[in-house]
Scaffold this motif. Structure first.
Motif, PDB file in Angstrom:
ATOM      1  N   GLY B  39      37.051 -92.666 -20.307  1.00 20.22           N
ATOM      2  CA  GLY B  39      36.610 -92.799 -21.694  1.00 20.22           C
ATOM      3  C   GLY B  39      36.137 -94.192 -22.051  1.00 20.22           C
ATOM      4  N   GLY B  41      33.312 -95.501 -21.437  1.00 16.70           N
ATOM      5  CA  GLY B  41      31.909 -95.505 -21.850  1.00 16.70           C
ATOM      6  C   GLY B  41      30.936 -95.637 -20.695  1.00 16.70           C
ATOM      7  N   LYS B  42      31.412 -95.409 -19.474  1.00 17.74           N
ATOM      8  CA  LYS B  42      30.561 -95.593 -18.287  1.00 17.74           C
ATOM      9  C   LYS B  42      29.394 -94.598 -18.281  1.00 17.74           C
ATOM     10  CE  LYS B  42      34.091 -94.781 -15.588  1.00 17.74           C
ATOM     11  NZ  LYS B  42      35.157 -94.552 -16.590  1.00 17.74           N
ATOM     12  N   THR B  43      29.722 -93.324 -18.455  1.00  8.02           N
ATOM     13  CA  THR B  43      28.669 -92.308 -18.458  1.00  8.02           C
ATOM     14  C   THR B  43      27.714 -92.531 -19.626  1.00  8.02           C
ATOM     15  OG1 THR B  43      30.112 -90.716 -17.368  1.00  8.02           O
ATOM     16  CG2 THR B  43      28.237 -89.824 -18.552  1.00  8.02           C
ATOM     17  N   THR B  44      28.268 -92.993 -20.740  1.00 10.65           N
ATOM     18  CA  THR B  44      27.414 -93.285 -21.892  1.00 10.65           C
ATOM     19  C   THR B  44      26.396 -94.378 -21.548  1.00 10.65           C
ATOM     20  OG1 THR B  44      29.247 -92.673 -23.324  1.00 10.65           O
ATOM     21  CG2 THR B  44      27.443 -93.894 -24.342  1.00 10.65           C
ATOM     22  N   GLN B  85      27.717 -86.747 -13.633  1.00  9.01           N
ATOM     23  CA  GLN B  85      29.145 -86.612 -13.350  1.00  9.01           C
ATOM     24  C   GLN B  85      29.512 -85.133 -13.193  1.00  9.01           C
ATOM     25  OE1 GLN B  85      31.577 -88.657 -16.200  1.00  9.01           O
ATOM     26  NE2 GLN B  85      33.488 -88.006 -15.270  1.00  9.01           N
TER      27      GLN B  85
HETATM   28  N1  LIG Z   1      27.552 -87.345 -27.436  1.00 12.70           N
HETATM   29  C1  LIG Z   1      28.710 -87.897 -27.815  1.00 12.70           C
HETATM   30  N2  LIG Z   1      29.156 -87.731 -29.076  1.00 12.70           N
HETATM   31  C2  LIG Z   1      30.330 -88.284 -29.473  1.00 12.70           C
HETATM   32  N3  LIG Z   1      31.103 -89.007 -28.684  1.00 12.70           N
HETATM   33  C3  LIG Z   1      30.718 -89.236 -27.413  1.00 12.70           C
HETATM   34  C4  LIG Z   1      29.509 -88.685 -26.909  1.00 12.70           C
HETATM   35  N4  LIG Z   1      29.370 -89.040 -25.611  1.00 12.70           N
HETATM   36  C5  LIG Z   1      30.459 -89.790 -25.318  1.00 12.70           C
HETATM   37  N5  LIG Z   1      31.264 -89.903 -26.394  1.00 12.70           N
HETATM   38  C6  LIG Z   1      32.510 -90.657 -26.437  1.00 12.70           C
HETATM   39  O1  LIG Z   1      32.284 -91.927 -25.919  1.00 12.70           O
HETATM   40  C7  LIG Z   1      33.402 -92.377 -25.164  1.00 12.70           C
HETATM   41  C8  LIG Z   1      32.965 -92.746 -23.760  1.00 12.70           C
HETATM   42  O2  LIG Z   1      32.670 -91.576 -23.017  1.00 12.70           O
HETATM   43  P1  LIG Z   1      32.104 -91.622 -21.548  1.00 12.70           P
HETATM   44  O3  LIG Z   1      31.848 -90.227 -21.128  1.00 12.70           O
HETATM   45  O4  LIG Z   1      30.982 -92.561 -21.484  1.00 12.70           O
HETATM   46  O5  LIG Z   1      33.331 -92.202 -20.734  1.00 12.70           O
HETATM   47  P2  LIG Z   1      33.464 -92.482 -19.192  1.00 12.70           P
HETATM   48  O6  LIG Z   1      33.762 -93.932 -19.046  1.00 12.70           O
HETATM   49  O7  LIG Z   1      32.304 -91.958 -18.452  1.00 12.70           O
HETATM   50  O8  LIG Z   1      34.776 -91.658 -18.843  1.00 12.70           O
HETATM   51  P3  LIG Z   1      35.184 -90.848 -17.519  1.00 12.70           P
HETATM   52  O9  LIG Z   1      35.707 -91.834 -16.560  1.00 12.70           O
HETATM   53  O10 LIG Z   1      36.210 -89.916 -17.997  1.00 12.70           O
HETATM   54  O11 LIG Z   1      33.958 -90.165 -17.047  1.00 12.70           O
HETATM   55  C9  LIG Z   1      34.405 -91.250 -25.191  1.00 12.70           C
HETATM   56  O12 LIG Z   1      35.352 -91.542 -26.207  1.00 12.70           O
HETATM   57  C10 LIG Z   1      33.592 -90.063 -25.560  1.00 12.70           C
HETATM   58  O13 LIG Z   1      34.367 -89.118 -26.262  1.00 12.70           O
END
Ligand SMILES: Nc1ncnc2c1ncn2[C@@H]1O[C@H](COP(=O)(O)OP(=O)(O)OP(=O)(O)O)[C@@H](O)[C@H]1O
Ligand SMILES: [Mg+2]
Lengths: 363, 253
Positions: B39, B41-44, B85
Motif C-alpha cells: 500500500g 503506492g508502488k503500483t500507483t 501486478q
Molecule cells: N484508483 C484508486 N482509487 C483510490 N485509491 C487508490 C487507487 N489506486 C490506489 N489507491 C490507493 O493508493 C494506495 C497505494 O496503492 P498501490 O496499489 O500503489 O500500493 P502498492 O505499493 O503497489 O502495494 P502492494 O505492495 O500491495 O502492491 C493504497 O492505499 C490504495 O488503496
C-alpha cells in the motif's frame, strides 16, 4: 519454419468455412434441379444467406470486438432502404449484375456511415453504452423510416414526413417510399447465387480481418482493454473499424433481403430481428464464425420445416436451442470436440497443437 | 540528460494522497528497484508513469519529451512498456499472438492489406512470427507458442507479459512484481533472464518486488517508497542498512 507450420490451423479452418458454404450451395442446386425443393423452401434460400451475413457480421462486433450491439436490424434497414431506393430510380435499368452490385455497395456504404455516426461518440466511452445506444438507434430508425415519404422526379429527390402530396412531385414524379407502406412494386433481383456470393465475400473480409494485424488488435481490446492500451494499441480506431465493418455488412444483407421481395416496409427491421440475429451468434458460439453460419442456417430453417408439426414445433425448437448451447459452450463438450478433431486429423497438426497445450498445463 | 525524469509528481484519490513529491531519475540501460511496504503506492507510481492515472501535480519527462497526461497507448509508443501486478494477458489469444500484439507498432501493414492479403502481408507476418518466436525463446515459451495464453501456468504468464512488453521495443521497462508466485529456482532463473534482457536490448528497467534477495541481487539503484513518498534511495548495501527503511519494514514508527 516453425512459424509456417504454426500458421496452418487458421488457414485450414478458414478453408473449411468456404467449403461448407460451397457444398451447401451445390447440394441446394442439385435438389432444385431434381425438383425436390418446393417453392416455399426455395423462398427461404435468400433469407438464409441474409441471416448468415447478419450473424457473421454481428459476431465481429459481439464476439471479436466484445461489444454488445442490439441494433443490427437498424443497420440492415438503412442498407435495405438506401439500396432499394437506388434500385428503384436507376439500378433496375442497368444490367442486372451491375445494378445489383451497386445497390449492395450503396447499402453497405450508408449502413457504414450510420455505424460511424453511432460509433464515433459511443465507442470512445468505456462501459456498455453501445448496447443501449444501438437499441435506441434500431427503434428510432424504424419509426423514422415508417414515417418518411420519398419521391423522385426530374428535379431530383423530394422528402416529406407528412404525406405523399407534401412531396410536391411534378408529372414525371414517382413516389418511392410511401410512409408505413414502404416501397412497393420493386423488380426482384436477389438470387441464391447472389446471396451465396455475398456470404463468401463477408466470410472473406471478416475471416481475413480476424487473422491479420488489425484483427489481432481488435481481439486484444476484447481480451483486456487496459493491457491493449498499455501495449500501444489505438483502442478507438480499432473499435470503430470493427463496428463500421460490422454495420456495413448488415447493410449489404439488408439490400439482399430487400431485393428479394417486391415490397419493403420498415416494420420488418425491428428489435425482434436484432435479437434473433444475436441469438444466432450466441448459440453458434460467441467469436465462432463457423458457429454463426451453422446456427443462422439451422435456426432459420428449422421453424419453417417444423411448421407441419404444429404444437410440437416450439418444443423441438427449444430442444435444439439447448443442444446447440451445450455443444458450443459447455467446457466439457468443447474439450471433447478438440479431442475428436485431433483424432481424425490426419496431418496431425491439431494433435500436436493439443498435445502442446496439455504439456503446458501439466508443468 | 536522464532517460526518465519524474519531477515533483503527486496524485490524490479524493482525500487520499497516494503519491506525493515523487522525484525519480533513471539513466538509459540501467536496472532500478522500487520497494516499499504494502500500500506504499508502488503500483500507483507505475500507473502514473504509464498514463493510467493523470498526476494531479508534477511533470514526467521521457527522453526530453514531456509525456505528462498522455494516453497509455501514446506513452507506450513513446517508449515505456510495463507488466501488471495482477497479470493482464490477452487470455483467449495464443501465446504467439500476445507477443505479436506487442509488435503492433513495430511491424506495420494496413487493415486493407490484411483483408485482401496484398503484397507485403505475408512477409510482414513472417517477420512478426520470427521476431515473436525469438522473444518467446528468451523466456522459454517458444514451445507453447500456439497455446491460449490463459492456459499457461502462473509463472509462464508472468514471463509472457514481459515478452509482450519487450516486443513494443521500449526504452524503459516497468515490471510490477515479476517474481510473485515463483519458487526460488524459478525466481533465480528470472533474475538471470532480466539481466540478460537489460544487456541484450539495452533497455532501462524499473522493477517492483517484495523479494529482497531478488531486488538486492540485480538492482543497481533502489528507491524506497513509504506512504507515497520516497524515504530512501541508493545501492543495495546502503538501503539494507538504512534505519528509516528498516523502520518502515518493521513498522517501527
Ligand atoms: N484508483 C484508486 N482509487 C483510490 N485509491 C487508490 C487507487 N489506486 C490506489 N489507491 C490507493 O493508493 C494506495 C497505494 O496503492 P498501490 O496499489 O500503489 O500500493 P502498492 O505499493 O503497489 O502495494 P502492494 O505492495 O500491495 O502492491 C493504497 O492505499 C490504495 O488503496
Ligand atoms: Mg502494487
Amino acid at each position: 519454419m516453425n512459424a509456417i507450420k504454426n500458421l496452418k490451423p487458421s488457414t485450414c479452418n478458414n478453408l473449411i468455412n468456404y467449403g461448407m458454404v460451397l457444398v451447401f450451395y451445390i447440394v441446394v442446386q442439385i435438389l432444385v434441379n431434381a425438383g425436390v425443393l418446393n417453392n416455399s423452401m426455395q423462398g427461404m434460400l435468400v433469407p438464409i444467406c441474409t441471416y448468415v451475413v447478419l450473424a457473421v457480421s454481428l459476431n465481429l462486433t459481439v464476439g471479436i470486438l466484445g461489444e454488445l450491439s442490439l441494433g443490427h436490424a437498424g443497420f440492415m434497414s438503412v442498407g435495405a432502404f438506401s439500396g432499394a431506393i437506388f434500385w428503384m430510380i436507376s439500378g433496375s435499368q442497368m444490367s442486372p449484375v451491375v445494378g445489383f452490385t451497386l445497390a449492395i455497395m450503396i447499402g453497405g456504404i450508408f449502413a457504414g456511415i450510420f455505424g460511424a455516426l453511432i460509433g464515433i461518440p459511443v465507442l470512445r466511452l468505456r462501459g456498455d453504452y453501445l448496447a443501449i445506444v444501438t437499441l435506441a438507434f434500431g427503434e428510432i430508425i424504424k419509426n423514422l423510416l415508417n414515417a418518411i415519404y420519398v419521391g423522385w422526379d426530374s428535379n431530383g429527390f423530394h422528402f416529406s414526413m407528412k404525406d405523399v402530396s407534401a412531396l410536391g412531385l411534378d408529372e414525371s414524379g414517382e413516389v418511392i417510399v410511401n410512409g408505413a407502406i414502404g416501397i412497393t412494386g420493386m423488380p426482384k433481383a436477389s438470387t441464391f447465387t447472389a446471396g451465396t456470393i455475398l456470404v463468401i465475400i463477408t466470410l472473406f473480409v471478416i475471416l481475413n480481418l480476424i487473422t491479420s494485424r488489425a484483427g489481432r488488435a481488435i481481439m486484444s481490446i476484447r481480451d483486456n482493454r487496459i493491457a491493449a492500451e498499455a501495449t500501444g494499441i489505438n483502442i478507438t480506431k480499432y473499435k470503430l473499424m470493427a463496428f463500421i465493418i460490422s454495420a456495413s455488412f448488415a447493410g449489404m444483407a439488408g439490400v439482399l433481403y430487400a431485393l428479394n421481395f417486391s415490397t419493403l416496409a420498415a416494420k420488418k427491421f425491428d428489435y425482434n430481428t436484432s435479437i434473433l440475429v444475436l441469438v444466432f451468434v450466441v448459440l453458434g458460439g460467441i467469436g465462432n464464425i463457423r458457429g454463426s453460419i451453422i446456427a443462422a442456417t439451422v435456426l432459420y430453417v428449422l421453424p419453417e420445416l417444423l411448421r407441419e408439426l404444429q404444437d410440437y414445433r416450439m418444443l423441438i425448437y427449444a430442444v435444439v436451442l439447448i443442444a446447440m448451447m451445450i455443444f458450443n459452450q459447455s467446457p466439457q463438450v468443447l474439450a471433447w470436440r478438440s479431442n475428436f478433431v485431433s483424432k481424425i486429423s490426419r496431418s496431425g497438426i491439431a494433435a500436436r497443437f493439443i498435445k502442446q497445450k496439455r504439456q503446458s498445463e501439466e508443468v | 540528460m536522464a532517460l526518465l525524469e519524474v519531477m515533483n509528481v503527486g496524485i490524490a484519490f479524493g482525500g487520499l494522497q497516494a503519491v506525493s513529491q515523487l522525484d525519480i531519475k533513471l539513466e538509459k540501460g540501467h536496472l532500478y528497484g522500487l520497494i516499499g511496504p504494502n500500500g506504499a503506492g508502488k503500483t500507483t507510481v507505475f500507473n502514473l508513469l504509464t498514463g493510467v492515472y493523470r498526476p494531479t501535480e508534477g511533470d514526467i519527462i521521457l527522453d526530453e519529451k514531456n509525456i505528462t497526461g498522455k494516453s497509455p497507448a501514446k506513452i507506450n509508443q513513446a517508449g515505456i512498456a510495463r507488466t501488471f501486478q495482477n497479470i493482464r494477458l490477452f487470455g483467449e489469444m495464443s501465446v504467439l499472438d500476445n507477443v505479436k500484439i506487442g509488435l503492433h507498432n513495430q511491424i506495420k501493414y494496413s487493415a486493407f492489406t490484411g483483408i485482401f492479403r496484398l503484397p507485403g502481408f505475408k512477409e510482414k507476418e513472417q517477420e512478426m512470427d520470427y521476431k515473436a518466436l525469438k522473444l518467446l525463446k528468451i523466456f522459454d515459451l517458444d514451445t507453447v507458442a500456439q497455446s491460449p495464453a490463459s492456459s499457461l501456468p502462473y509463472g509462464k504468464q508472468r514471463k509472457l507479459e514481459i515478452a509482450r512488453a519487450l516486443a513494443t521495443n521500449p526504452k524503459l521497462l516497468l515490471l510490477d512484481e515479476p517474481a510473485a508466485g515463483m519458487n526460488p529456482s524459478e525466481s533465480e532463473e528470472l533474475m538471470n533472464t532480466i539481466k540478460f534482457v537489460q544487456k541484450e536490448f539495452d533497455v532501462a528497467i524499473l522493477l517492483i518486488e517484495h523479494d529482497m534477495n531478488f531486488v538486492m541481487g540485480i538492482c543497481e539503484h533502489i528507491y524506497v517508497l513509504e506512504y507515497g513518498r520516497i524515504i530512501a534511495q541508493g545501492n543495495g548495501e546502503s538501503i539494507r542498512n538504512n534505519p528509516r527503511v528498516i523502520a518502515a519494514y518493521l513498522g517501527g514508527d
